[in-house]
Design a protein around this motif. Structure first.
Motif, PDB file in Angstrom:
ATOM      1  N   ARG A 248      32.517 -20.885  53.262  1.00  0.00           N
ATOM      2  CA  ARG A 248      32.458 -21.435  54.344  1.00  0.00           C
ATOM      3  C   ARG A 248      32.211 -23.078  55.120  1.00  0.00           C
ATOM      4  O   ARG A 248      31.822 -22.695  55.971  1.00  0.00           O
ATOM      5  CB  ARG A 248      32.360 -20.315  55.730  1.00  0.00           C
ATOM      6  CG  ARG A 248      32.661 -19.072  54.938  1.00  0.00           C
ATOM      7  CD  ARG A 248      32.657 -17.528  56.048  1.00  0.00           C
ATOM      8  NE  ARG A 248      33.231 -16.362  55.946  1.00  0.00           N
ATOM      9  CZ  ARG A 248      32.793 -15.614  56.633  1.00  0.00           C
ATOM     10  NH1 ARG A 248      32.148 -16.097  58.012  1.00  0.00           N
ATOM     11  NH2 ARG A 248      33.574 -14.091  56.436  1.00  0.00           N
ATOM     12  N   LEU A 249      32.555 -23.832  54.876  1.00  0.00           N
ATOM     13  CA  LEU A 249      32.681 -25.121  54.300  1.00  0.00           C
ATOM     14  C   LEU A 249      33.000 -25.310  56.138  1.00  0.00           C
ATOM     15  O   LEU A 249      34.235 -25.283  56.136  1.00  0.00           O
ATOM     16  CB  LEU A 249      32.910 -26.430  53.635  1.00  0.00           C
ATOM     17  CG  LEU A 249      31.946 -25.920  52.075  1.00  0.00           C
ATOM     18  CD1 LEU A 249      32.282 -26.625  51.244  1.00  0.00           C
ATOM     19  CD2 LEU A 249      30.309 -25.688  52.430  1.00  0.00           C
ATOM     20  N   THR A 250      32.016 -25.922  57.175  1.00  0.00           N
ATOM     21  CA  THR A 250      32.843 -26.368  57.895  1.00  0.00           C
ATOM     22  C   THR A 250      33.288 -27.998  57.958  1.00  0.00           C
ATOM     23  O   THR A 250      33.196 -28.812  56.749  1.00  0.00           O
ATOM     24  CB  THR A 250      31.853 -26.547  59.251  1.00  0.00           C
ATOM     25  OG1 THR A 250      30.430 -27.468  58.799  1.00  0.00           O
ATOM     26  CG2 THR A 250      31.258 -25.174  59.645  1.00  0.00           C
ATOM     27  N   THR A 251      33.475 -28.574  59.118  1.00  0.00           N
ATOM     28  CA  THR A 251      33.976 -29.865  58.411  1.00  0.00           C
ATOM     29  C   THR A 251      33.210 -31.144  58.856  1.00  0.00           C
ATOM     30  O   THR A 251      33.215 -31.682  58.142  1.00  0.00           O
ATOM     31  CB  THR A 251      34.887 -30.247  60.132  1.00  0.00           C
ATOM     32  OG1 THR A 251      36.225 -29.498  60.046  1.00  0.00           O
ATOM     33  CG2 THR A 251      35.220 -32.320  60.249  1.00  0.00           C
ATOM     34  N   ASP A 252      31.981 -30.466  59.729  1.00  0.00           N
ATOM     35  CA  ASP A 252      30.932 -31.648  59.490  1.00  0.00           C
ATOM     36  C   ASP A 252      30.310 -31.677  57.948  1.00  0.00           C
ATOM     37  O   ASP A 252      29.223 -32.553  57.366  1.00  0.00           O
ATOM     38  CB  ASP A 252      29.439 -30.400  59.930  1.00  0.00           C
ATOM     39  CG  ASP A 252      28.716 -32.122  60.055  1.00  0.00           C
ATOM     40  OD1 ASP A 252      28.633 -32.812  60.495  1.00  0.00           O
ATOM     41  OD2 ASP A 252      27.479 -31.442  60.083  1.00  0.00           O
ATOM     42  N   ASP A 253      30.284 -29.416  57.336  1.00  0.00           N
ATOM     43  CA  ASP A 253      29.618 -30.199  56.155  1.00  0.00           C
ATOM     44  C   ASP A 253      30.684 -30.980  54.800  1.00  0.00           C
ATOM     45  O   ASP A 253      30.041 -31.200  54.207  1.00  0.00           O
ATOM     46  CB  ASP A 253      29.563 -28.160  55.471  1.00  0.00           C
ATOM     47  CG  ASP A 253      28.648 -27.189  56.611  1.00  0.00           C
ATOM     48  OD1 ASP A 253      28.098 -27.492  56.602  1.00  0.00           O
ATOM     49  OD2 ASP A 253      29.925 -26.111  56.065  1.00  0.00           O
ATOM     50  N   VAL A 254      31.980 -31.119  55.666  1.00  0.00           N
ATOM     51  CA  VAL A 254      32.846 -31.968  54.026  1.00  0.00           C
ATOM     52  C   VAL A 254      31.946 -33.312  54.031  1.00  0.00           C
ATOM     53  O   VAL A 254      32.237 -33.802  53.262  1.00  0.00           O
ATOM     54  CB  VAL A 254      33.994 -31.526  54.510  1.00  0.00           C
ATOM     55  CG1 VAL A 254      35.390 -32.031  54.223  1.00  0.00           C
ATOM     56  CG2 VAL A 254      34.363 -30.027  54.026  1.00  0.00           C
ATOM     57  N   ARG A 255      32.294 -33.706  55.603  1.00  0.00           N
ATOM     58  CA  ARG A 255      31.515 -35.311  55.694  1.00  0.00           C
ATOM     59  C   ARG A 255      30.671 -35.263  55.089  1.00  0.00           C
ATOM     60  O   ARG A 255      30.155 -36.284  54.669  1.00  0.00           O
ATOM     61  CB  ARG A 255      31.909 -35.459  57.045  1.00  0.00           C
ATOM     62  CG  ARG A 255      31.636 -36.816  57.488  1.00  0.00           C
ATOM     63  CD  ARG A 255      31.459 -36.718  59.176  1.00  0.00           C
ATOM     64  NE  ARG A 255      32.630 -36.784  59.921  1.00  0.00           N
ATOM     65  CZ  ARG A 255      33.643 -35.993  60.159  1.00  0.00           C
ATOM     66  NH1 ARG A 255      32.539 -34.832  60.496  1.00  0.00           N
ATOM     67  NH2 ARG A 255      34.623 -35.851  61.373  1.00  0.00           N
ATOM     68  N   ALA A 256      29.566 -34.274  55.467  1.00  0.00           N
ATOM     69  CA  ALA A 256      28.002 -34.610  54.222  1.00  0.00           C
ATOM     70  C   ALA A 256      28.445 -34.590  53.479  1.00  0.00           C
ATOM     71  O   ALA A 256      27.146 -35.753  52.326  1.00  0.00           O
ATOM     72  CB  ALA A 256      27.609 -33.827  55.089  1.00  0.00           C
ATOM     73  N   LEU A 257      29.113 -34.087  52.862  1.00  0.00           N
ATOM     74  CA  LEU A 257      29.223 -33.459  51.144  1.00  0.00           C
ATOM     75  C   LEU A 257      30.088 -34.970  50.441  1.00  0.00           C
ATOM     76  O   LEU A 257      29.007 -35.856  49.931  1.00  0.00           O
ATOM     77  CB  LEU A 257      30.025 -32.183  50.848  1.00  0.00           C
ATOM     78  CG  LEU A 257      30.628 -32.598  49.393  1.00  0.00           C
ATOM     79  CD1 LEU A 257      29.054 -32.238  48.563  1.00  0.00           C
ATOM     80  CD2 LEU A 257      31.957 -31.429  49.082  1.00  0.00           C
ATOM     81  N   GLY A 258      31.061 -35.639  51.080  1.00  0.00           N
ATOM     82  CA  GLY A 258      31.538 -36.865  51.265  1.00  0.00           C
ATOM     83  C   GLY A 258      30.320 -37.600  50.782  1.00  0.00           C
ATOM     84  O   GLY A 258      30.928 -38.828  50.422  1.00  0.00           O
TER      85      GLY A 258
END
Length: 501
Positions: free
Chosen positions: A158-168
């Protein structure tokens, strides 16, 4: 996919929860990297993020103690008592598997605290943990401390948009990354460039899994542009992203630069007839491909009529999945010329293509050119008796000697004579372990005399364990025959007759 935690209570009070970090380290066997590196196994098959059953704890936990680097180091010699069986003897300082553990936000914080103590970590799997969503940044901020990480699995978190950005932002800190799995995270869709934009030419990535991520056509175009920079890519799974069919031109162009690709899965991706032409042009560059899945693309039908010639260039292909693709008679005619050239093919799935029934006779008769075939699935294809006759000449001649799984279910139009011909020859499939001839849920029929032929044939098959016979009705005399057969063979073969039989 979250799990319900069990709580032990006494006199109405809940037992205090043991510190996750202490529980993990005290019950884990941590092998120092100085004692020798673990042999690596690069699996070309895609990872299956299926939840595992909770392991039962057999030893009572000790009273929790504060964790310090010294106590963590000292615990490296302790035997694993509380980790689930799937971890086995794996060194936890190299592999941290928390897949489907029902992690809470507090557990995530514990994982963050643990990372500085695992500088040699190579595998981190926290898939199928709903509460990871919204907390990933706390983990990615520590990624520079585990720069040797090779495998990162975050499926269904359940990754959020912020999670996605942080992963990048964090991927740059783990240059040795070889496998990235982000499947079943819908917020990846529309944000894929935020994650993968820092991948550079020479990237070590060999596995990229983005199943059911709600990818957009723009994401598909981005993938196509990125593929030439991923020279080591071996596994690409974009399945269940129905919008990327519109950007397949870009993806197909990018595939021409992935000569090391071994697995390509585009299951349920909204592919069309034109998609077959685009992919066919790319196949000549994929000389190492072993697994091709184009299944559940219902608009694909008709696309193979004039665009399948390059499929024959996949001389190393072992798995071909075209089930539920609305294949036409012309498609089957074209594939009849190509599939027999794939001499290393081990698994062929043509199921749920109802229009291929009357035109499949020639295709099945030419399976004699596939000596390595181990699995043949042609259920729900409206096969006719003539088709069964062709399949029975092939079987009798010994051309399918290595076949282990055969699914002919949901072909309700086969008459008793057709079943009899098949059953009289199935005994030649010496390696067969699974056979399914069940009828559709909406159908039921009395077994014909062919049932006796079936029992006589399978008695010769030493490896068969499962026979599907759902919706076939056995008269009393045949029920008695089956009962005697089971007694003679000590129930080693399971006859699945469905409920109530």
């Amino acid at each position: 996919m979250s799990q319900t935690r069990k709580q032990n209570s006494s006199n109405g009070e809940t037992k205090p929860r043991t510190s996750f970090v202490n529980k993990f380290f005290r019950g884990s066997k941590l092998t120092s990297s100085k004692t020798g590196s673990r042999k690596e196994t690069n699996d070309i098959e895609t990872t299956d993020f299926q939840p595992s059953n909770d392991a039962k704890e057999t030893t009572t936990l000790d009273t929790a103690k504060p964790l310090t680097p010294d106590t963590a180091s000292g615990s490296r010699m302790e035997k694993s008592e509380h980790l689930p069986p799937q971890l086995g003897p794996t060194a936890v300082d190299q592999s941290l598997d928390l897949n489907n553990r029902g992690l809470t936000p507090g557990d995530v914080r514990a994982v963050v605290a643990m990372l500085p103590l695992l500088p040699d970590l190579e595998t981190l799997d926290i898939s199928w943990n709903d509460f990871v969503g919204g907390t990933l940044r706390s983990i990615t901020q520590q990624m520079h401390l585990v720069s040797k990480l090779k495998i990162l699995r975050l499926g269904s978190c359940r990754l959020t948009t912020d999670d996605v950005r942080a992963l990048g932002e964090a991927l740059e800190a783990i240059p040795e990354l070889e496998e990235l799995s982000l499947s079943w995270n819908s917020r990846v869709g529309g944000n894929l460039p935020l994650i993968l934009q820092k991948f550079q030419k020479g990237s070590r990535i060999h596995t990229l899994e983005l199943v059911d991520c709600d990818l957009t056509s723009e994401d598909g175009t981005f993938v196509g542009d990125l593929l030439p920079m991923m020279q080591n890519l071996e596994v690409l799974d974009l399945s269940i992203n129905r919008n990327i069919g519109a950007s397949l031109n870009s993806i197909a162009q990018g595939l021409r630069s992935t000569s090391n690709l071994k697995v390509l899965k585009l299951h349920s991706c909204g592919l069309s007839q034109d998609s077959v032409r685009l992919l066919d042009a790319a196949f000549r560059y994929l000389c190492e491909l072993k697994n091709l899945d184009l299944s559940c693309n219902k608009e694909l039908g008709g696309g193979f009529e004039d665009s399948s010639a390059q499929l024959a260039a996949l001389e190393h292909l072992e798995v071909l999945d075209l089930h539920q693709c609305s294949l036409t008679a012309a498609d089957v005619a074209s594939l009849t010329q190509v599939i027999p050239l794939l001499s290393r093919l081990q698994e062929l799935d043509l199921s749920a293509n109802r229009k291929m029934g009357s035109s499949s006779e020639n295709l099945l008769s030419r399976l004699r050119f596939l000596p390595a075939l181990r699995s043949l699935l042609v259920n729900g294809c409206a096969l006719e008796s003539e088709t069964f006759t062709a399949l029975a000449s092939v079987i009798q001649a010994g051309h399918l000697a290595k076949l282990q799984k055969l699914d002919l279910s949901y072909n309700d139009s086969i008459c008793d004579a057709g079943w009899a011909i098949f059953c009289q020859n199935v005994g030649f499939l010496k390696e067969l372990s699974e056979l399914d001839i069940s009828l559709r849920p909406s159908t039921s029929r009395d077994c014909g005399r062919w049932f006796r032929h079936l029992l006589h044939a399978v008695a010769k098959l030493s490896k068969i364990t499962e026979i599907g016979l759902k919706r076939w009705i056995l008269p009393t005399s045949q029920e008695e025959e089956l009962e005697h057969f089971q007694q003679d063979h000590r129930g080693s073969i399971h006859f699945d007759l469905g409920e109530g039989q």
